[in-house]
Design a protein around this motif. Structure first.
Motif, PDB file in Angstrom:
ATOM      1  N   MET A   1       0.853  -1.176   0.000  1.00  0.00           N
ATOM      2  CA  MET A   1       0.000   0.000   0.000  1.00  0.00           C
ATOM      3  C   MET A   1       0.895   1.234   0.000  1.00  0.00           C
ATOM      4  SD  MET A   1      -2.878   1.567   2.641  1.00  0.00           S
ATOM      5  CE  MET A   1      -3.057   0.087   3.491  1.00  0.00           C
ATOM      6  N   GLU A   2       0.600   2.139  -0.896  1.00  0.00           N
ATOM      7  CA  GLU A   2       1.269   3.432  -0.917  1.00  0.00           C
ATOM      8  C   GLU A   2       0.573   4.327   0.097  1.00  0.00           C
ATOM      9  OE1 GLU A   2       3.818   4.288  -2.740  1.00  0.00           O
ATOM     10  OE2 GLU A   2       3.870   2.856  -4.368  1.00  0.00           O
ATOM     11  N   THR A   3       1.312   4.982   0.947  1.00  0.00           N
ATOM     12  CA  THR A   3       0.721   5.943   1.870  1.00  0.00           C
ATOM     13  C   THR A   3       0.940   7.314   1.270  1.00  0.00           C
ATOM     14  OG1 THR A   3       1.199   4.545   3.750  1.00  0.00           O
ATOM     15  CG2 THR A   3       0.768   6.859   4.211  1.00  0.00           C
ATOM     16  N   LEU A   4      -0.133   7.944   0.862  1.00  0.00           N
ATOM     17  CA  LEU A   4      -0.054   9.208   0.164  1.00  0.00           C
ATOM     18  C   LEU A   4      -0.607  10.306   1.061  1.00  0.00           C
ATOM     19  CD1 LEU A   4      -1.394   7.937  -3.265  1.00  0.00           C
ATOM     20  CD2 LEU A   4       0.966   8.044  -2.490  1.00  0.00           C
ATOM     21  N   TYR A   5       0.217  11.267   1.403  1.00  0.00           N
ATOM     22  CA  TYR A   5      -0.179  12.347   2.291  1.00  0.00           C
ATOM     23  C   TYR A   5      -0.650  13.543   1.483  1.00  0.00           C
ATOM     24  CZ  TYR A   5      -0.011  16.057   5.707  1.00  0.00           C
ATOM     25  OH  TYR A   5      -0.341  17.111   6.511  1.00  0.00           O
ATOM     26  N   GLN A 105      -2.470  21.075  13.988  1.00  0.00           N
ATOM     27  CA  GLN A 105      -2.497  19.975  13.025  1.00  0.00           C
ATOM     28  C   GLN A 105      -3.591  20.338  12.045  1.00  0.00           C
ATOM     29  OE1 GLN A 105      -2.633  16.030  14.701  1.00  0.00           O
ATOM     30  NE2 GLN A 105      -0.469  16.175  15.183  1.00  0.00           N
ATOM     31  N   SER A 106      -3.181  20.632  10.829  1.00  0.00           N
ATOM     32  CA  SER A 106      -4.134  21.221   9.884  1.00  0.00           C
ATOM     33  C   SER A 106      -4.441  20.348   8.685  1.00  0.00           C
ATOM     34  CB  SER A 106      -3.590  22.565   9.390  1.00  0.00           C
ATOM     35  OG  SER A 106      -2.333  22.364   8.770  1.00  0.00           O
ATOM     36  N   GLY A 107      -4.060  19.077   8.740  1.00  0.00           N
ATOM     37  CA  GLY A 107      -4.293  18.247   7.570  1.00  0.00           C
ATOM     38  C   GLY A 107      -4.706  16.838   7.910  1.00  0.00           C
ATOM     39  N   LEU A 108      -5.226  16.167   6.924  1.00  0.00           N
ATOM     40  CA  LEU A 108      -5.564  14.757   7.018  1.00  0.00           C
ATOM     41  C   LEU A 108      -4.666  14.006   6.043  1.00  0.00           C
ATOM     42  CD1 LEU A 108      -9.457  15.094   6.979  1.00  0.00           C
ATOM     43  CD2 LEU A 108      -8.030  14.501   8.935  1.00  0.00           C
ATOM     44  N   SER A 109      -4.379  12.771   6.363  1.00  0.00           N
ATOM     45  CA  SER A 109      -3.514  11.962   5.533  1.00  0.00           C
ATOM     46  C   SER A 109      -4.260  10.703   5.147  1.00  0.00           C
ATOM     47  CB  SER A 109      -2.264  11.619   6.345  1.00  0.00           C
ATOM     48  OG  SER A 109      -1.370  10.873   5.595  1.00  0.00           O
ATOM     49  N   VAL A 110      -4.100  10.287   3.913  1.00  0.00           N
ATOM     50  CA  VAL A 110      -4.841   9.129   3.422  1.00  0.00           C
ATOM     51  C   VAL A 110      -3.863   8.031   3.004  1.00  0.00           C
ATOM     52  CG1 VAL A 110      -4.997  10.079   1.079  1.00  0.00           C
ATOM     53  CG2 VAL A 110      -6.630   8.374   1.814  1.00  0.00           C
ATOM     54  N   GLY A 111      -4.213   6.808   3.345  1.00  0.00           N
ATOM     55  CA  GLY A 111      -3.447   5.662   2.875  1.00  0.00           C
ATOM     56  C   GLY A 111      -4.262   4.956   1.803  1.00  0.00           C
ATOM     57  N   VAL A 112      -3.734   4.812   0.614  1.00  0.00           N
ATOM     58  CA  VAL A 112      -4.460   4.154  -0.472  1.00  0.00           C
ATOM     59  C   VAL A 112      -3.584   3.095  -1.129  1.00  0.00           C
ATOM     60  CG1 VAL A 112      -5.866   6.188  -0.988  1.00  0.00           C
ATOM     61  CG2 VAL A 112      -3.776   5.801  -2.272  1.00  0.00           C
TER      62      VAL A 112
END
Length: 130
Positions: A1-5, A105-112
């Motif tokens: 899985m690529e973890t894309l921030y 903390q101003s962002g969300l990170s998604v793992g796809v």
């Protein structure tokens, strides 16, 4: 899985409702995200969203041992995918709400998991992911 921030610029937080929401992935906009895999652009409709959002946990820094809450909703809009998360009543959840509300903390990170992509120069163009 690529973890894309991908940092969410429109992150919203409510301590009262114990909810964090915002754009988790820009799609179809040509916006280039800097990720663990390098520069990435998501094409419109590239991400297959889960049928039951509650199966997706919000983690602290991608650490499965530090869950903060669960997704309650995913919405695909013209400029990307938006999500809402119900935050745990734990100390860790409360701290996450405070940090988000104060803009620390101003962002969300998604793992796809990238299913289909093309490399153009130094940018990966993702056309299918889950």
């Amino acid at each position: 899985m690529e973890t894309l921030y991908i940092e969410a610029s429109s992150l919203e937080c409510s301590e009262e409702r114990r909810e964090i929401s915002g754009k988790i992935v820009p799609e179809g906009t040509g916006e280039v995200g800097n990720t663990s895999a390098g520069k990435v652009v998501f094409e419109k409709g590239a991400i297959a969203l889960p049928e039951d959002p509650k199966t997706v946990k919000l983690l602290n820094q991608h650490d499965a041992r530090q869950p903060l809450g669960k997704a309650t909703q995913f919405t695909q809009q013209e400029d990307g995918v938006y999500a809402s998360f119900k935050i745990s009543r734990s100390n860790r959840g409360t701290e996450a709400l405070i940090l988000a509300e104060e803009g620390l903390q101003s962002g969300l990170s998604v793992g796809v998991e990238v299913i289909k992509s093309k490399q153009k120069g130094n940018v990966m163009y993702v056309s299918a992911a889950k």
